[in-house]
Design a protein around this motif. Structure first.
Motif, PDB file in Angstrom:
ATOM      1  N   VAL A 172     -53.619  87.241  90.418  1.00 50.19           N
ATOM      2  CA  VAL A 172     -52.219  87.351  90.005  1.00 50.19           C
ATOM      3  C   VAL A 172     -51.482  86.037  90.224  1.00 50.19           C
ATOM      4  N   VAL A 173     -51.606  85.477  91.418  1.00 50.53           N
ATOM      5  CA  VAL A 173     -50.925  84.220  91.756  1.00 50.53           C
ATOM      6  C   VAL A 173     -51.937  83.244  92.325  1.00 50.53           C
ATOM      7  N   ASN A 174     -51.863  81.997  91.869  1.00 46.09           N
ATOM      8  CA  ASN A 174     -52.775  80.954  92.329  1.00 46.09           C
ATOM      9  C   ASN A 174     -51.955  79.751  92.768  1.00 46.09           C
ATOM     10  N   VAL A 175     -52.191  79.277  93.979  1.00 42.76           N
ATOM     11  CA  VAL A 175     -51.465  78.113  94.490  1.00 42.76           C
ATOM     12  C   VAL A 175     -52.397  76.902  94.444  1.00 42.76           C
ATOM     13  N   THR A 176     -51.968  75.864  93.742  1.00 47.01           N
ATOM     14  CA  THR A 176     -52.797  74.669  93.571  1.00 47.01           C
ATOM     15  C   THR A 176     -52.015  73.420  93.964  1.00 47.01           C
ATOM     16  N   ALA A 177     -52.734  72.356  94.275  1.00 45.87           N
ATOM     17  CA  ALA A 177     -52.092  71.082  94.594  1.00 45.87           C
ATOM     18  C   ALA A 177     -51.481  70.497  93.325  1.00 45.87           C
ATOM     19  N   ALA A 178     -50.264  70.000  93.442  1.00 49.51           N
ATOM     20  CA  ALA A 178     -49.608  69.388  92.288  1.00 49.51           C
ATOM     21  C   ALA A 178     -50.335  68.097  91.906  1.00 49.51           C
ATOM     22  N   PRO A 179     -50.545  67.846  90.614  1.00 48.55           N
ATOM     23  CA  PRO A 179     -51.231  66.623  90.193  1.00 48.55           C
ATOM     24  C   PRO A 179     -50.400  65.382  90.504  1.00 48.55           C
ATOM     25  N   THR A 180     -51.089  64.272  90.790  1.00 46.38           N
ATOM     26  CA  THR A 180     -50.394  63.008  91.040  1.00 46.38           C
ATOM     27  C   THR A 180     -49.952  62.391  89.718  1.00 46.38           C
ATOM     28  N   ALA A 181     -49.078  61.395  89.813  1.00 44.65           N
ATOM     29  CA  ALA A 181     -48.611  60.702  88.600  1.00 44.65           C
ATOM     30  C   ALA A 181     -49.785  60.057  87.873  1.00 44.65           C
ATOM     31  N   GLU A 182     -50.736  59.516  88.654  1.00 48.59           N
ATOM     32  CA  GLU A 182     -51.902  58.874  88.039  1.00 48.59           C
ATOM     33  C   GLU A 182     -52.750  59.894  87.273  1.00 48.59           C
ATOM     34  N   GLN A 183     -52.910  61.091  87.847  1.00 47.52           N
ATOM     35  CA  GLN A 183     -53.689  62.138  87.177  1.00 47.52           C
ATOM     36  C   GLN A 183     -53.009  62.578  85.881  1.00 47.52           C
ATOM     37  N   LEU A 184     -51.685  62.704  85.924  1.00 44.57           N
ATOM     38  CA  LEU A 184     -50.945  63.108  84.720  1.00 44.57           C
ATOM     39  C   LEU A 184     -51.075  62.053  83.628  1.00 44.57           C
ATOM     40  N   GLU A 185     -50.981  60.773  84.021  1.00 44.08           N
ATOM     41  CA  GLU A 185     -51.100  59.694  83.043  1.00 44.08           C
ATOM     42  C   GLU A 185     -52.494  59.675  82.433  1.00 44.08           C
ATOM     43  N   ALA A 186     -53.522  59.904  83.264  1.00 48.03           N
ATOM     44  CA  ALA A 186     -54.903  59.901  82.776  1.00 48.03           C
ATOM     45  C   ALA A 186     -55.129  61.056  81.805  1.00 48.03           C
ATOM     46  N   GLU A 187     -54.572  62.238  82.142  1.00 49.41           N
ATOM     47  CA  GLU A 187     -54.714  63.402  81.265  1.00 49.41           C
ATOM     48  C   GLU A 187     -54.001  63.168  79.941  1.00 49.41           C
ATOM     49  N   LEU A 188     -52.809  62.537  79.994  1.00 51.21           N
ATOM     50  CA  LEU A 188     -52.068  62.245  78.771  1.00 51.21           C
ATOM     51  C   LEU A 188     -52.829  61.261  77.900  1.00 51.21           C
ATOM     52  N   ALA A 189     -53.384  60.230  78.524  1.00 53.26           N
ATOM     53  CA  ALA A 189     -54.147  59.234  77.767  1.00 53.26           C
ATOM     54  C   ALA A 189     -55.374  59.867  77.123  1.00 53.26           C
ATOM     55  N   GLU A 190     -56.046  60.747  77.855  1.00 59.35           N
ATOM     56  CA  GLU A 190     -57.228  61.420  77.318  1.00 59.35           C
ATOM     57  C   GLU A 190     -56.861  62.313  76.138  1.00 59.35           C
ATOM     58  N   ALA A 191     -55.738  63.019  76.262  1.00 56.61           N
ATOM     59  CA  ALA A 191     -55.296  63.896  75.169  1.00 56.61           C
ATOM     60  C   ALA A 191     -54.927  63.077  73.939  1.00 56.61           C
ATOM     61  N   GLU A 192     -54.275  61.937  74.154  1.00 55.28           N
ATOM     62  CA  GLU A 192     -53.903  61.076  73.023  1.00 55.28           C
ATOM     63  C   GLU A 192     -55.137  60.534  72.323  1.00 55.28           C
ATOM     64  N   ASP A 193     -56.151  60.166  73.111  1.00 54.15           N
ATOM     65  CA  ASP A 193     -57.395  59.657  72.522  1.00 54.15           C
ATOM     66  C   ASP A 193     -58.069  60.735  71.676  1.00 54.15           C
ATOM     67  N   GLU A 194     -58.097  61.960  72.187  1.00 51.78           N
ATOM     68  CA  GLU A 194     -58.731  63.053  71.452  1.00 51.78           C
ATOM     69  C   GLU A 194     -58.006  63.337  70.142  1.00 51.78           C
ATOM     70  N   LEU A 195     -56.686  63.173  70.151  1.00 49.36           N
ATOM     71  CA  LEU A 195     -55.891  63.441  68.950  1.00 49.36           C
ATOM     72  C   LEU A 195     -55.758  62.213  68.055  1.00 49.36           C
ATOM     73  N   GLY A 196     -56.256  61.078  68.528  1.00 48.93           N
ATOM     74  CA  GLY A 196     -56.167  59.855  67.737  1.00 48.93           C
ATOM     75  C   GLY A 196     -54.769  59.280  67.685  1.00 48.93           C
ATOM     76  N   ILE A 197     -53.982  59.537  68.725  1.00 51.51           N
ATOM     77  CA  ILE A 197     -52.605  59.051  68.752  1.00 51.51           C
ATOM     78  C   ILE A 197     -52.579  57.626  69.287  1.00 51.51           C
ATOM     79  N   GLU A 198     -51.910  56.731  68.559  1.00 49.10           N
ATOM     80  CA  GLU A 198     -51.739  55.357  69.013  1.00 49.10           C
ATOM     81  C   GLU A 198     -50.257  55.089  69.224  1.00 49.10           C
ATOM     82  N   HIS A 199     -49.936  54.304  70.226  1.00 51.34           N
ATOM     83  CA  HIS A 199     -48.531  53.984  70.475  1.00 51.34           C
ATOM     84  C   HIS A 199     -48.386  52.491  70.720  1.00 51.34           C
TER      85      HIS A 199
END
Length: 225
Positions: A172-199
């Motif tokens: 029902v409820v799961n408590v997890t460690a909040a991701p770091t800023a570096e982890q969020l940036e890495a996940e965003l970069a990976e998602a952009e690469d998969e979608l072929g997004i360039e900025h």
């Protein structure tokens, strides 16, 4: 759970055109069924019906047909996806003392340890309860919980006479460690690469590239000497 009495009217018109006319009159087309009775087609006053369901999705309703009354609970409610008003509803006839299976909303209270995320994995759980004693919601405390803590269906305190209608190990409820800023940036970069997004490169990235180019030119000049 308190009962809400609503005066209903018999419905004799059917189809999309009739349903639109009913809604323009601030009424809701409803089907009432259960206990072996033939489906009863009704209209309910829209505002009153909406207020009755606002307090609880499992509101106990007394449907007044003038010469007859029925105790019922909402079984299926269709709402306009944009405006939220009720378009149609199916109501299930129940009896006092009878047990029914319903989905009850889960809400969390309290604060987990700082730096952690509280994830509500299941917003409702199914229970079997007496039709006249359906809880409106279950409050689950997450006060002071740390990463890795979990609350399962079996951990929720049910009212007397109610039982779980789902696997007791349901998360029902799961408590997890909040991701770091570096982890969020890495996940965003990976998602952009998969979608072929360039900025376009940022000012910092451009400055870094220019510095690297100048350094490379200086090294080349030094070697040529």
């Amino acid at each position: 759970m308190a009962e809400t009495k609503i005066a209903a009217e018999a419905r004799t018109e059917f189809g999309k055109g009739a349903a639109r006319r009913i809604r323009r009159e601030d009424k809701v087309p409803v089907v009432l069924y259960g206990h072996g009775t033939d489906p009863i087609h009704l209209t309910l006053p829209g505002h009153q019906f909406m207020l009755a369901l606002k307090g609880s999705a499992n509101a106990l309703l007394t449907i007044d047909l003038g010469s007859d009354t029925h105790l019922a609970i909402p079984k299926q409610v269709q709402r306009d996806p944009l405006k939220g008003f009720i378009e149609h509803a199916d109501l299930l006839i129940v009896r006092k003392g009878e047990k029914v299976t319903v989905d009850v909303r889960i809400s969390t209270v309290g604060e987990a340890v700082s730096g952690n995320l509280v994830v509500l994995e299941n917003a409702t759980i199914s229970i079997e309860a007496e039709a006249t004693h359906i809880p409106e919601a279950f409050e689950v405390s997450v006060e002071g919980l740390e990463a890795g803590a979990q609350i399962l269906a079996k951990d929720i305190e049910l009212p007397s006479g109610s039982t779980l209608a789902v696997d007791e190990e349901l998360l029902v409820v799961n408590v997890t460690a909040a991701p770091t800023a570096e982890q969020l940036e890495a996940e965003l970069a990976e998602a952009e690469d998969e979608l072929g997004i360039e900025h376009d490169p940022s000012d910092a990235e451009e400055a870094e590239a220019e510095a690297a180019a100048e350094s490379s030119d200086d090294e080349a000049a030094t070697e040529s000497e």
